[in-house]
Design an enzyme around this catalytic site. Structure first.
Site, PDB file in Angstrom:
ATOM      1  N   HIS A  56     -11.960  22.695 -54.006  1.00  0.00           N
ATOM      2  CA  HIS A  56     -11.950  22.492 -52.360  1.00  0.00           C
ATOM      3  C   HIS A  56     -10.667  22.929 -51.763  1.00  0.00           C
ATOM      4  CE1 HIS A  56     -12.808  19.105 -49.525  1.00  0.00           C
ATOM      5  NE2 HIS A  56     -12.250  19.955 -48.669  1.00  0.00           N
ATOM      6  N   HIS A  58      -8.776  25.201 -48.443  1.00  0.00           N
ATOM      7  CA  HIS A  58      -8.988  25.778 -47.199  1.00  0.00           C
ATOM      8  C   HIS A  58      -7.964  26.902 -46.995  1.00  0.00           C
ATOM      9  CE1 HIS A  58     -11.427  22.209 -45.362  1.00  0.00           C
ATOM     10  NE2 HIS A  58     -10.751  21.792 -46.384  1.00  0.00           N
ATOM     11  N   LEU A  59      -8.779  28.270 -46.902  1.00  0.00           N
ATOM     12  CA  LEU A  59      -8.182  29.398 -46.851  1.00  0.00           C
ATOM     13  C   LEU A  59      -7.709  29.910 -45.588  1.00  0.00           C
ATOM     14  CD1 LEU A  59      -9.101  31.454 -49.832  1.00  0.00           C
ATOM     15  CD2 LEU A  59      -7.145  29.911 -49.965  1.00  0.00           C
ATOM     16  N   ARG A  60      -8.641  29.368 -44.375  1.00  0.00           N
ATOM     17  CA  ARG A  60      -8.436  29.471 -43.100  1.00  0.00           C
ATOM     18  C   ARG A  60      -8.856  30.831 -42.416  1.00  0.00           C
ATOM     19  NH1 ARG A  60      -8.679  24.181 -42.221  1.00  0.00           N
ATOM     20  NH2 ARG A  60      -6.551  23.145 -42.464  1.00  0.00           N
ATOM     21  N   HIS A 230     -13.504  14.519 -51.770  1.00  0.00           N
ATOM     22  CA  HIS A 230     -12.290  13.555 -51.712  1.00  0.00           C
ATOM     23  C   HIS A 230     -12.768  11.979 -51.448  1.00  0.00           C
ATOM     24  CE1 HIS A 230     -13.929  14.444 -47.722  1.00  0.00           C
ATOM     25  NE2 HIS A 230     -13.260  15.362 -47.545  1.00  0.00           N
ATOM     26  N   ASN A 276      -7.575  13.293 -43.812  1.00  0.00           N
ATOM     27  CA  ASN A 276      -8.903  12.457 -43.639  1.00  0.00           C
ATOM     28  C   ASN A 276      -9.789  12.921 -44.941  1.00  0.00           C
ATOM     29  OD1 ASN A 276     -11.655  12.440 -43.042  1.00  0.00           O
ATOM     30  ND2 ASN A 276     -11.801  13.250 -41.012  1.00  0.00           N
ATOM     31  N   ASP A 303      -8.045  19.907 -51.596  1.00  0.00           N
ATOM     32  CA  ASP A 303      -8.318  19.688 -50.330  1.00  0.00           C
ATOM     33  C   ASP A 303      -7.272  20.506 -49.539  1.00  0.00           C
ATOM     34  OD1 ASP A 303      -9.529  19.474 -47.833  1.00  0.00           O
ATOM     35  OD2 ASP A 303      -9.370  17.307 -47.907  1.00  0.00           O
ATOM     36  N   PHE A 321      -5.178  16.630 -38.946  1.00  0.00           N
ATOM     37  CA  PHE A 321      -5.507  15.932 -40.262  1.00  0.00           C
ATOM     38  C   PHE A 321      -5.436  17.160 -41.351  1.00  0.00           C
ATOM     39  CE2 PHE A 321      -7.954  13.207 -37.490  1.00  0.00           C
ATOM     40  CZ  PHE A 321      -7.620  11.973 -37.968  1.00  0.00           C
TER      41      PHE A 321
END
EC number: 3.5.2.3
Length: 440
Positions: A56, A58-60, A230, A276, A303, A321
């Site tokens: 999990h 986030h590489l954007r 999560h 979140n 995350d 978040f």
């Protein structure tokens, strides 16, 4: 051919031994005689773990390069001991087509710091109305097997049912962001006495627990696989435990920050702690730790959610978040689970490497550190400690919640497919990694 020898590491069975790597694979384990030209890593006092896997991240990229890129995110991953990351779909454009997931996977191969497996969106544009191109993404070069609208809940039960039915035919899994949207409209932090005291709209535990309860029943009905992202409440743990006892194919993750931090951090309205699902009560933290220890929660996943400074250095209600977490994850797991006696290092390997790889269908991690296996390796010094600061971060964003906290453990070396990406605690030069990885 010359190889790489890790000398005198603490292996997961408790013994001390050497590991020789040749041509990207484990060539020998035990007492190894060096050959001419072998390079050496002194691992005296270091624990040898299989390379860590984050289900999990986030590489954007594409679209959010101000926060992170595949290069900067995988550099952060390598610094934290990760050799593989699963990149979430909430990019711009959304990773809901074969073209986008192939772009992300290709960037990971180009840079070489970690294997990048894209996660495909469940619905077009993450809008929850129409299933995305699940089959095309699965058949693409990226070979997507995990699908998620993370950041958004697949709230429509019919859409969720159809998604579960579809992935069952391709050996995939739906990773659900469990958040009932009507119960969390405008929510800013955990619902409880403190949210009332601070005047912040509450995010009730039942908003998570009710979606998990619905979805485990849908997974049972469709005979499909569900992964719960999560998990943050004691009640959610109870639902997952019930589902597993019933034989439902459900797995679950917890983040490092939910294993350590509580909603009390919101008292100063410091938006570094806005996330979140929100940070919960101390009772929830204890339940989550116990659930990892007893296997109810299968894995720890970061995350990792990078944001530029202006999205976090602002009023709480306007702040984004999310927290970064790749570099700090192993230290938090050591602090909350190993140093408390709840997990040993073999357990760490289970929750941070072999099990997330199995859930995501990632090959090469089922027999880690065995002769013939791909050489994905993390060496950690469990006796080290450091006062955490943004100087520890190797990604593009600085939104860590751990500044000023003393954390144990330090990643000394990371080896991805036989290529060192971290040596002596420092990242290896990007050109060296890319050139060497490209020659594998």
């Amino acid at each position: 051919m010359s190889g790489l020898i890790v000398r005198g590491a603490r292996l997961l069975g408790g013994e001390t031994g050497d590991i020789r790597i040749v041509d990207g694979r484990i060539d020998a384990v035990g007492s190894v005689d060096p050959a001419a030209g072998d390079h050496m890593i002194d691992a005296d006092g270091l624990v040898a773990l299989p390379g860590l896997v984050d289900l999990h991240t986030h590489l954007r990229e594409p679209g959010g390069e101000a926060s992170e890129t595949v290069l900067t995110g995988t550099r952060a991953a390598a610094a934290g001991g990760f050799t593989a990351v699963f990149a979430m779909a909430n990019t711009s454009p959304v990773a809901d087509t074969a073209g986008v997931v192939e772009q992300v996977e290709a960037l990971g191969r180009q840079h070489g710091y970690a294997t990048v497996r894209p996660i495909g969106a469940v619905t077009v544009g993450l809008e929850g109305r129409q299933l995305a191109e699940l089959g095309a993404m699965a058949a693409s070069r990226a070979q997507v097997r995990v699908f998620s609208d993370d950041g958004h809940c697949v709230a429509d039960p019919l859409i969720m049912r159809r998604a579960l039915e579809y992935v069952a035919t391709i050996g995939g899994v739906i990773a659900q962001h469990a958040q009932e949207p009507r119960l969390t409209e405008g929510a800013q932090m955990n619902e409880g006495p403190l949210s009332g005291e601070l005047g912040l709209a509450g995010w009730p535990a039942v908003a998570e627990e009710s979606i998990i309860a619905r979805d485990v029943l849908l997974a049972e009905h469709t005979r499909s696989r569900l992964h719960v992202c999560h998990v943050s409440t004691a009640g959610s743990v109870d639902v997952v435990r019930w589902a597993k006892k019933r034989g439902i194919a459900v797995t679950a993750e917890v983040t490092p920050h939910h294993l350590l931090l509580t909603d009390e951090t919101a008292r100063d309205y410091d938006a570094r702690f806005k996330v979140n699902p929100p940070l919960r009560r101390a009772e929830d933290v204890e339940a989550l730790r116990a659930a990892v220890a007893d296997g109810t929660i299968d894995i720890v996943a970061t995350d990792h959610a990078p944001h530029p400074d202006e999205r976090k250095e602002c009023a709480w209600a306007e702040a984004a978040f999310g927290m970064v977490g790749l570099e700090s994850a192993l230290s938090i797991v050591q602090h909350t689970l190993v140093d408390t006696g709840m997990l040993d290092w073999a357990g760490v390997a289970r929750v941070l490497s072999t099990t997330p790889a199995a859930i995501g269908g990632l090959a090469g991690y089922d027999a880690p550190l065995a002769v013939g296996a791909p050489a994905h390796l993390t060496l950690v010094d469990p006796e080290a400690s450091r006062r955490w600061s943004t100087d520890e971060l190797r990604g593009r964003s600085r939104n860590t919640p751990y500044t000023g906290i003393t954390l144990p453990g330090r990643v000394i070396a990371t080896v991805h497919g036989g290529v060192p990406t971290v040596l002596d605690g420092a990242l290896v030069d990007a050109d060296t990694v890319a050139t060497t990885a490209g020659g594998r």
